[in-house]
Design an enzyme around this catalytic site. Structure first.
Site, PDB file in Angstrom:
ATOM      1  N   GLN A 126     -47.410  17.763   3.973  1.00 35.89           N
ATOM      2  CA  GLN A 126     -46.358  16.940   4.581  1.00 35.89           C
ATOM      3  C   GLN A 126     -45.042  17.541   4.089  1.00 35.89           C
ATOM      4  O   GLN A 126     -44.626  17.293   2.968  1.00 35.89           O
ATOM      5  CB  GLN A 126     -46.509  15.478   4.158  1.00 35.89           C
ATOM      6  CG  GLN A 126     -45.302  14.592   4.457  1.00 35.89           C
ATOM      7  CD  GLN A 126     -44.947  14.509   5.943  1.00 35.89           C
ATOM      8  OE1 GLN A 126     -45.833  14.478   6.798  1.00 35.89           O
ATOM      9  NE2 GLN A 126     -43.654  14.522   6.265  1.00 35.89           N
ATOM     10  N   CYS A 127     -44.409  18.354   4.929  1.00 33.16           N
ATOM     11  CA  CYS A 127     -43.226  19.105   4.472  1.00 33.16           C
ATOM     12  C   CYS A 127     -41.913  18.375   4.700  1.00 33.16           C
ATOM     13  O   CYS A 127     -40.932  18.658   4.022  1.00 33.16           O
ATOM     14  CB  CYS A 127     -43.189  20.469   5.134  1.00 33.16           C
ATOM     15  SG  CYS A 127     -44.443  21.592   4.466  1.00 33.16           S
ATOM     16  N   MET A 261     -46.880  12.308  11.876  1.00 36.08           N
ATOM     17  CA  MET A 261     -45.874  13.346  11.614  1.00 36.08           C
ATOM     18  C   MET A 261     -45.955  14.309  12.780  1.00 36.08           C
ATOM     19  O   MET A 261     -47.027  14.822  13.106  1.00 36.08           O
ATOM     20  CB  MET A 261     -46.158  14.041  10.279  1.00 36.08           C
ATOM     21  CG  MET A 261     -45.196  15.194   9.975  1.00 36.08           C
ATOM     22  SD  MET A 261     -43.458  14.640   9.792  1.00 36.08           S
ATOM     23  CE  MET A 261     -42.595  16.082  10.426  1.00 36.08           C
ATOM     24  N   GLU A 262     -44.767  14.552  13.367  1.00 33.52           N
ATOM     25  CA  GLU A 262     -44.680  15.257  14.641  1.00 33.52           C
ATOM     26  C   GLU A 262     -44.834  16.755  14.505  1.00 33.52           C
ATOM     27  O   GLU A 262     -44.100  17.504  15.165  1.00 33.52           O
ATOM     28  CB  GLU A 262     -43.353  14.904  15.300  1.00 33.52           C
ATOM     29  CG  GLU A 262     -42.090  15.388  14.545  1.00 33.52           C
ATOM     30  CD  GLU A 262     -41.521  14.400  13.538  1.00 33.52           C
ATOM     31  OE1 GLU A 262     -42.280  13.528  13.072  1.00 33.52           O
ATOM     32  OE2 GLU A 262     -40.323  14.501  13.206  1.00 33.52           O
ATOM     33  N   ASN A 263     -45.728  17.253  13.676  1.00 36.54           N
ATOM     34  CA  ASN A 263     -45.892  18.696  13.536  1.00 36.54           C
ATOM     35  C   ASN A 263     -46.181  19.289  14.918  1.00 36.54           C
ATOM     36  O   ASN A 263     -47.073  18.821  15.611  1.00 36.54           O
ATOM     37  CB  ASN A 263     -47.007  18.998  12.540  1.00 36.54           C
ATOM     38  CG  ASN A 263     -46.660  18.482  11.147  1.00 36.54           C
ATOM     39  OD1 ASN A 263     -45.548  18.667  10.674  1.00 36.54           O
ATOM     40  ND2 ASN A 263     -47.599  17.796  10.517  1.00 36.54           N
ATOM     41  N   HIS A 286     -44.655   7.933  20.149  1.00 33.08           N
ATOM     42  CA  HIS A 286     -43.495   8.315  19.330  1.00 33.08           C
ATOM     43  C   HIS A 286     -43.586   9.794  18.911  1.00 33.08           C
ATOM     44  O   HIS A 286     -42.645  10.564  19.111  1.00 33.08           O
ATOM     45  CB  HIS A 286     -43.422   7.412  18.088  1.00 33.08           C
ATOM     46  CG  HIS A 286     -42.294   7.746  17.161  1.00 33.08           C
ATOM     47  ND1 HIS A 286     -41.072   7.118  17.226  1.00 33.08           N
ATOM     48  CD2 HIS A 286     -42.195   8.657  16.163  1.00 33.08           C
ATOM     49  CE1 HIS A 286     -40.270   7.635  16.306  1.00 33.08           C
ATOM     50  NE2 HIS A 286     -40.935   8.566  15.639  1.00 33.08           N
ATOM     51  N   GLU A 287     -44.723  10.181  18.349  1.00 32.42           N
ATOM     52  CA  GLU A 287     -44.858  11.578  17.880  1.00 32.42           C
ATOM     53  C   GLU A 287     -44.762  12.548  19.051  1.00 32.42           C
ATOM     54  O   GLU A 287     -44.167  13.616  18.934  1.00 32.42           O
ATOM     55  CB  GLU A 287     -46.168  11.773  17.119  1.00 32.42           C
ATOM     56  CG  GLU A 287     -46.394  10.818  15.933  1.00 32.42           C
ATOM     57  CD  GLU A 287     -45.214  10.676  14.988  1.00 32.42           C
ATOM     58  OE1 GLU A 287     -44.430  11.637  14.865  1.00 32.42           O
ATOM     59  OE2 GLU A 287     -45.065   9.593  14.394  1.00 32.42           O
ATOM     60  N   HIS A 290     -41.233  13.233  20.053  1.00 38.79           N
ATOM     61  CA  HIS A 290     -40.564  14.197  19.177  1.00 38.79           C
ATOM     62  C   HIS A 290     -40.661  15.631  19.718  1.00 38.79           C
ATOM     63  O   HIS A 290     -39.885  16.491  19.305  1.00 38.79           O
ATOM     64  CB  HIS A 290     -41.189  14.176  17.780  1.00 38.79           C
ATOM     65  CG  HIS A 290     -40.550  13.205  16.830  1.00 38.79           C
ATOM     66  ND1 HIS A 290     -39.204  13.220  16.556  1.00 38.79           N
ATOM     67  CD2 HIS A 290     -41.084  12.199  16.079  1.00 38.79           C
ATOM     68  CE1 HIS A 290     -38.937  12.260  15.669  1.00 38.79           C
ATOM     69  NE2 HIS A 290     -40.056  11.622  15.371  1.00 38.79           N
ATOM     70  N   GLU A 309     -34.609  10.644  14.904  1.00 33.02           N
ATOM     71  CA  GLU A 309     -35.406   9.410  14.999  1.00 33.02           C
ATOM     72  C   GLU A 309     -34.845   8.382  15.984  1.00 33.02           C
ATOM     73  O   GLU A 309     -35.603   7.697  16.644  1.00 33.02           O
ATOM     74  CB  GLU A 309     -35.580   8.799  13.615  1.00 33.02           C
ATOM     75  CG  GLU A 309     -36.378   9.693  12.649  1.00 33.02           C
ATOM     76  CD  GLU A 309     -37.776  10.054  13.163  1.00 33.02           C
ATOM     77  OE1 GLU A 309     -38.275   9.402  14.112  1.00 33.02           O
ATOM     78  OE2 GLU A 309     -38.370  11.014  12.629  1.00 33.02           O
ATOM     79  N   ASP A 366     -36.141  11.121   0.291  1.00 28.72           N
ATOM     80  CA  ASP A 366     -37.332  10.270   0.325  1.00 28.72           C
ATOM     81  C   ASP A 366     -37.031   8.860  -0.184  1.00 28.72           C
ATOM     82  O   ASP A 366     -37.607   7.891   0.285  1.00 28.72           O
ATOM     83  CB  ASP A 366     -38.460  10.872  -0.526  1.00 28.72           C
ATOM     84  CG  ASP A 366     -39.147  12.023   0.192  1.00 28.72           C
ATOM     85  OD1 ASP A 366     -39.276  11.950   1.433  1.00 28.72           O
ATOM     86  OD2 ASP A 366     -39.553  12.980  -0.482  1.00 28.72           O
ATOM     87  N   TYR A 374     -33.862   5.100  12.626  1.00 25.81           N
ATOM     88  CA  TYR A 374     -34.770   4.841  13.738  1.00 25.81           C
ATOM     89  C   TYR A 374     -34.215   3.738  14.658  1.00 25.81           C
ATOM     90  O   TYR A 374     -33.945   3.966  15.832  1.00 25.81           O
ATOM     91  CB  TYR A 374     -36.139   4.367  13.223  1.00 25.81           C
ATOM     92  CG  TYR A 374     -36.928   5.401  12.463  1.00 25.81           C
ATOM     93  CD1 TYR A 374     -38.026   6.024  13.053  1.00 25.81           C
ATOM     94  CD2 TYR A 374     -36.609   5.746  11.156  1.00 25.81           C
ATOM     95  CE1 TYR A 374     -38.779   6.962  12.364  1.00 25.81           C
ATOM     96  CE2 TYR A 374     -37.348   6.685  10.458  1.00 25.81           C
ATOM     97  CZ  TYR A 374     -38.433   7.293  11.061  1.00 25.81           C
ATOM     98  OH  TYR A 374     -39.169   8.220  10.375  1.00 25.81           O
ATOM     99  N   ARG A 543     -50.504   4.594   3.598  1.00 26.65           N
ATOM    100  CA  ARG A 543     -49.379   4.596   4.540  1.00 26.65           C
ATOM    101  C   ARG A 543     -48.258   3.720   3.998  1.00 26.65           C
ATOM    102  O   ARG A 543     -48.432   2.517   3.785  1.00 26.65           O
ATOM    103  CB  ARG A 543     -49.859   4.092   5.902  1.00 26.65           C
ATOM    104  CG  ARG A 543     -48.827   4.223   6.984  1.00 26.65           C
ATOM    105  CD  ARG A 543     -49.405   3.815   8.320  1.00 26.65           C
ATOM    106  NE  ARG A 543     -48.368   3.795   9.339  1.00 26.65           N
ATOM    107  CZ  ARG A 543     -48.526   3.271  10.534  1.00 26.65           C
ATOM    108  NH1 ARG A 543     -49.696   2.743  10.880  1.00 26.65           N
ATOM    109  NH2 ARG A 543     -47.542   3.269  11.412  1.00 26.65           N
ATOM    110  N   MET A 544     -47.094   4.349   3.767  1.00 27.02           N
ATOM    111  CA  MET A 544     -46.010   3.650   3.067  1.00 27.02           C
ATOM    112  C   MET A 544     -45.496   2.444   3.841  1.00 27.02           C
ATOM    113  O   MET A 544     -45.064   1.468   3.246  1.00 27.02           O
ATOM    114  CB  MET A 544     -44.883   4.628   2.769  1.00 27.02           C
ATOM    115  CG  MET A 544     -45.318   5.720   1.795  1.00 27.02           C
ATOM    116  SD  MET A 544     -43.934   6.720   1.235  1.00 27.02           S
ATOM    117  CE  MET A 544     -43.587   7.680   2.699  1.00 27.02           C
TER     118      MET A 544
HETATM  119 ZN   LIG Z   1     -40.249   9.932  14.195  1.00 25.24          ZN
END
Ligand SMILES: [Zn+2]
Length: 593
Positions: A126-127, A261-263, A286-287, A290, A309, A366, A374, A543-544
């Site tokens: 997760q970069c 995460m929209e990689n 959503h992803e 992106h 976002e 972070d 968002y 998941r936070m």
């Molecule tokens: Zn997003």
């Protein structure tokens, strides 16, 4: 010297990387990656070049094949260590041999017990926002966009996937190993470099989309996200052609700290989306969105994160509206408002962190992560849409994406383009106050939905004895149940909690949005019959978005606080470092018992 990114040593006056070639060996025993990164420069260059690194062991550096000295700087807790190189004249490529360490914040190494299959280990990256530098030495600022290729050697029974196209797989080089080859031909910011390795199975969902997951989960995941091609066609009709060839998805083990995460070419997803009824696929929408806003047009730095976002949340809801109608979209806006209110409460409405354009010099991005970029951002975009009229705003949006595709821009560059393409609109909506002032401006759009208002009125009436209809469990969608629960008072007496649970079968829910809202009511109400389920969720899910309300709610009483401390101590070894830090900060802020 011109550093413009608060979270990178990248200097705009220095040589710039245009492409990186990675050669990696993934070692699960040592929890590290060894190998090299070859940085190809835009033009033959000379002189100083500062790279970002953090917790990396640098073995050697060569310029066009000839070794050069290198000097890592003092470690900074947010930025890591600057790696300053002094390039000989005409340098075209820099080869850096290095290893990551187990402290790499970009990587989470999972023991077999932490996976669904329980047999093989798993690793994922997760970069975003500034962790790529713990995976490789590079210019870790979104302003620098790179193409990349990679050769990734993993144990032979595991599969490697990346945010790139697959160009093959071969046995070796060593015994019992395989090497996966990748090519990402489009320039992306470093935070979109992504890698996962595990026991993975794939199922094709359409000619351009495949779902990857552990074998134990893949069938369920394929069912849950079967509608992806519809979503893609709908999004393309709104925002223009999909530019990334494939849209594959990877369902990770439950410790993944985000919803998604929209990689690029390979969205990473939390398994908490597998509700069993396709009710949480809005995260995929959503992803996917992106792919236009964020990945194609990218924020220049984390100070402009709202450009990623805000536009994406707006695009997500436009897609939802096109797929499922206005009522569904209005409900999503309302659910989002609750998250925005929470963020304002956390920072205080006058806090500079409630601006869209932030000033994060010296601030860890972070620790400032919130719904503001968002939901406040999306409301500014919606206001522009409403003021300009949908038709002309949609045209503007396509021009905006077309103009800035494959670049990374600031809020000021956005405003200049807006003024040029839609003169006067920025003033009409007072865009500058939205972007540069704290709080929510008075002209914020309100999203009305009759269904929504009646649900909110019903939960507001709880205290005066109003209760939902007897058949609510049958007739309410998960979103409706969620909106209702969000409006309920807390704490509530245990008897009321138990009545709610029985009426809505809440503790057994598989929709995590509903389940977690319920568990936060029960935790804030100190309701012991629900504690086992609370423990189960906190022990398995990282998941936070869910950890935050649950650990916060458990701050309510000495008993729930002690439960939170006990569960966190047991759950911590399985959490991602971001999730650990979040829970730790919340618990540290509890009153002393
Ligand atoms: Zn997003």
């Amino acid at each position: 010297m011109a550093r413009m990114d608060p979270h990178s040593y990248y200097d705009e006056d220095q040589p710039k990387t245009k492409e990186i070639r990675f050669r990696w060996e993934v070692d699960f025993q040592a929890s590290h990656i060894t190998g090299e990164a070859v940085l190809l420069l835009e033009t033959p260059s000379a002189g100083f070049m500062d790279l970002d690194t953090k917790e990396l062991l640098i073995g050697s550096v060569a310029a066009d094949g000839r070794p050069i000295p290198f000097e890592p700087g003092e470690p900074d807790p947010i930025l890591g260590q600057r790696l300053r190189l002094n390039l000989p004249a005409g340098t075209r490529e820099i080869t850096i041999a290095y290893a990551t360490t187990p402290r790499a914040t970009a990587l989470q190494w999972l023991a077999p017990e932490q996976t669904a299959g329980k047999v093989h280990p798993f690793m994922f990256s997760q970069c975003q926002p500034h962790h790529a530098r713990t995976l490789a030495p590079l210019q870790d600022s979104p302003r620098v966009r790179v193409r990349y290729t990679a050769e990734v050697t993993v144990p032979e029974d595991l599969t490697a996937v990346m945010s790139a196209g697959s160009t093959g797989v071969r046995m070796g080089p060593g015994p019992r190993s395989r090497t996966f080859l990748f090519d990402m031909p489009q320039p992306i910011p470093s935070y979109l470099i992504a890698l996962a390795v595990g026991d993975l199975a794939g199922r094709d969902l359409s000619p351009r989309s495949r779902i990857w997951a552990e074998p134990a989960t893949v069938e369920q995941a394929a069912w849950e996200f079967a509608g992806i091609e519809d979503m893609m066609v709908t999004a393309e009709a709104l925002f223009g052609p999909y530019e990334w060839e494939r849209y594959d998805m990877l369902v990770l083990p439950p410790s993944f700290p985000y919803g998604g995460m929209e990689n690029p070419r390979l969205t990473f997803l939390t398994p908490t989306l597998l509700a069993g009824d396709r009710s949480l696929v809005n995260v995929v929408v959503h992803e996917l969105a992106h792919s236009w806003t964020g990945n194609l047009v990218t924020n220049a730095t984390m100070n402009d994160f709202w450009l990623n976002e805000g536009f994406t949340v707006w695009a997500e809801r436009r897609t939802l509206e096109a797929l499922h109608g206005k009522e569904k979209a209005a409900m999503a806006w309302a659910i989002g408002k609750a998250g925005l209110d929470d963020a304002f409460e956390r920072f205080g409405a006058e806090s500079p962190f409630t601006r869209l354009k932030t000033d994060l010099w010296g601030v860890d991005p972070d620790s400032m992560y919130s719904e503001v970029p968002y939901e406040k951002g999306a409301r500014l975009v919606a206001l522009m849409e409403q003021t300009a009229g949908r038709e002309s705003f949609d045209l503007f949006l396509r021009r905006y994406i077309g103009h800035f595709r494959f670049t990374s821009i600031t809020s000021e560059e956005f405003l200049a383009f807006l003024q040029e393409s839609m003169p006067g609109l920025a003033d009409k909506v007072d865009a500058k106050s939205w972007i540069y002032s704290p709080g929510l401006p008075a002209n914020c759009p309100v999203f009305r939905s009759e269904a929504l208002e009646s649900l909110q009125a019903l939960s507001a009436g709880w205290k005066s004895g109003e209760r939902p209809p007897e058949n609510a469990l049958k007739i309410w969608s998960p979103e409706e149940t969620l909106v209702y629960l969000q409006g309920l008072p807390r704490p509530m007496p245990e008897a009321d909690c138990l009545w709610l649970d029985e009426t809505f079968s809440l503790t057994g829910r598989t929709n995590y949005e509903v389940l977690v809202e319920w568990l936060s009511i029960a935790a804030a109400s100190d309701c012991p019959p629900v504690f086992p389920r609370l423990r189960e969720v906190l022990m398995s899910v990282g998941r936070m978005k869910f950890l935050r309300p649950l650990y916060r709610a458990m701050g309510a009483t000495p008993r729930t606080r002690s439960l939170a401390r006990e569960i966190f101590a047991a759950a911590r070894p399985g959490y991602h470092s971001l999730s650990s830090r979040l829970a730790e900060e919340i618990i540290a802020a509890y009153p002393a018992d």
